[in-house]
Structures are given as C-alpha cells and as structure tokens.
Design a protein around this motif. Structure first.
Motif, PDB file in Angstrom:
ATOM      1  N   THR A 178       0.837  -1.194   0.000  1.00  0.00           N
ATOM      2  CA  THR A 178       0.000   0.000   0.000  1.00  0.00           C
ATOM      3  C   THR A 178       0.872   1.244   0.000  1.00  0.00           C
ATOM      4  N   LEU A 227       0.283   5.646   0.693  1.00  0.00           N
ATOM      5  CA  LEU A 227      -0.591   6.776   0.988  1.00  0.00           C
ATOM      6  C   LEU A 227      -0.340   7.838  -0.068  1.00  0.00           C
ATOM      7  N   LEU A 280      -2.272  10.596   9.390  1.00  0.00           N
ATOM      8  CA  LEU A 280      -2.211   9.409   8.530  1.00  0.00           C
ATOM      9  C   LEU A 280      -0.791   9.199   8.008  1.00  0.00           C
ATOM     10  N   ALA A 281      -0.151  10.268   7.586  1.00  0.00           N
ATOM     11  CA  ALA A 281       1.205  10.161   7.044  1.00  0.00           C
ATOM     12  C   ALA A 281       2.184   9.665   8.108  1.00  0.00           C
ATOM     13  N   ALA A 295       1.544   6.034   8.549  1.00  0.00           N
ATOM     14  CA  ALA A 295       2.017   5.312   7.363  1.00  0.00           C
ATOM     15  C   ALA A 295       3.525   5.086   7.463  1.00  0.00           C
ATOM     16  N   VAL A 328       4.767   7.357   1.546  1.00  0.00           N
ATOM     17  CA  VAL A 328       3.914   8.536   1.476  1.00  0.00           C
ATOM     18  C   VAL A 328       4.267   9.285   0.194  1.00  0.00           C
ATOM     19  N   VAL A 363      -4.024   4.466  -0.775  1.00  0.00           N
ATOM     20  CA  VAL A 363      -4.899   5.093   0.211  1.00  0.00           C
ATOM     21  C   VAL A 363      -4.924   6.560  -0.188  1.00  0.00           C
ATOM     22  N   THR A 365      -6.171  10.547  -0.277  1.00  0.00           N
ATOM     23  CA  THR A 365      -6.616  11.682   0.529  1.00  0.00           C
ATOM     24  C   THR A 365      -6.350  12.971  -0.250  1.00  0.00           C
ATOM     25  N   GLU A 403      -5.709   4.219  10.068  1.00  0.00           N
ATOM     26  CA  GLU A 403      -4.608   4.314  11.040  1.00  0.00           C
ATOM     27  C   GLU A 403      -4.536   3.070  11.917  1.00  0.00           C
ATOM     28  N   TRP A 456      -2.910   0.240  10.121  1.00  0.00           N
ATOM     29  CA  TRP A 456      -1.477   0.397  10.017  1.00  0.00           C
ATOM     30  C   TRP A 456      -0.795   0.156  11.346  1.00  0.00           C
TER      31      TRP A 456
END
Length: 184
Positions: free
Chosen positions: A3, A5, A31-32, A35, A42, A103, A105, A178, A181
């Motif tokens: 995955t 981000l 989130l970053a 990740a 990222v 993912v 955003t 989150e 992860w």
C-alpha cells in the motif's frame, strides 16, 4: 503487494479555500505519520501551473502545506492535470514499489481526488478512499445546490460503487486506516 498513501494537492494556497482545510491537513498529517511508522510510502502530489498563476511552482502558495510535516523520505510528484497519473511518473513509482493499493486523501474531492481515484482503477490499483480525508471547496458547489458535506458524501458513495475491471474502491474513515497500520 503493498500500500501507499497518496496525498492530493494539499497546498498552502488551497487550505483556506477548501472545507475545513486546517482540520483536513491535521488528519492527513496523522495518517502520514502512521504510514511512515508502518513502512507505508507517502506520496504527495503537487499541482503546478504556469508562472504567475495560482499554481506557479515558485510561489509560496503552491508549496505543499507545511502542516503535513512531509519528510525527506516522502515522494513529491508534480502534476499539471487533475489526474495524478497524467504526464507523471506516479504509475512507474508505484509499480517499482510493488504497490497494489493506494490510500487516497486530499483536495479537491470533485476534481483531483475523483480523477486520481478513477485513474488508479484504470492502472489496475485498488483504492482506499479515506472518507473523511478529502474535501471540496468550502462553499461546496452552489451552482449545483450542493454543500461541501453533500459533495463528500456523494463522492464517497459514487466512487465506492464504481465498477471497473482494474480494481475496486472502498471507503474507510481515517481512524480505521490508522488502526490497520498500527496493527501491522
């Protein structure tokens, strides 16, 4: 497979123009962080345009939002279209990292986030759209009579039911992403 981000167009010039921009930037920054802690790459997409425009790459407003706290290990890809794949090395970079799921955003829900989600499917990727991790203009779409919240809800619903042979879209809240992860 793995995955990544993907953060779409979270730029200084756009933060005051989008619905709850500061709150959104904080959610995406969190989130970053998660990740990175989990070994998830990222990727930040940055819209650029001609000199003197809103997206002049030399202007401070076109820079990615400081609130994101991007790190040197994060990948920044400049783009010139709503579709994050068009004319960029995004597809090659994801393939190189064996990514099969993005993912997603960022901003704006009804422009670059939508286009990049659909293009991800065309590139054979699955998409986890962070349902509370994207935003349209603060005033929504007055011409269509839609508030910002209605645009977000509509795109979460439409994209989650998209039929495409390349991949599929699921919509999940940031907290759920989150938590997944954290338990890796």
């Amino acid at each position: 497979m793995s995955t990544a981000l993907v953060i779409v167009d979270m730029q200084e010039v756009l933060m005051p123009l989008v619905w709850r921009g500061d709150e959104l930037a904080g959610r995406i920054a969190s989130l970053a962080r998660k990740a990175r802690e989990s070994g998830v790459p990222v990727v930040a997409l940055q819209q650029i345009g001609p000199s003197g425009s809103m997206f002049d790459p030399e202007s401070s407003g076109a820079q990615l939002a400081a609130r994101l706290d991007l790190q040197p290990t994060d990948v920044v890809i400049r783009k010139t279209a709503t579709d994050g794949f068009y004319g960029t090395n995004l597809a090659a970079m994801l393939l190189e990292r064996d990514v099969d799921t993005v993912v997603l955003t960022g901003v704006a829900t009804d422009y670059c986030v939508d286009a990049t989600a659909r293009s991800s499917l065309s590139h054979g990727l699955d998409v986890v759209l962070v349902g509370d991790g994207h935003a349209p203009a603060a005033d929504g779409d007055p011409d269509a009579g839609l508030s910002a919240e209605q645009i977000i809800d509509r795109h979460n619903r439409i994209l989650s039911t998209a039929v495409h042979p390349g991949g599929e879209v699921s919509v999940r809240p940031a907290a759920e992403v989150e938590a997944a992860w954290t338990t890796r």
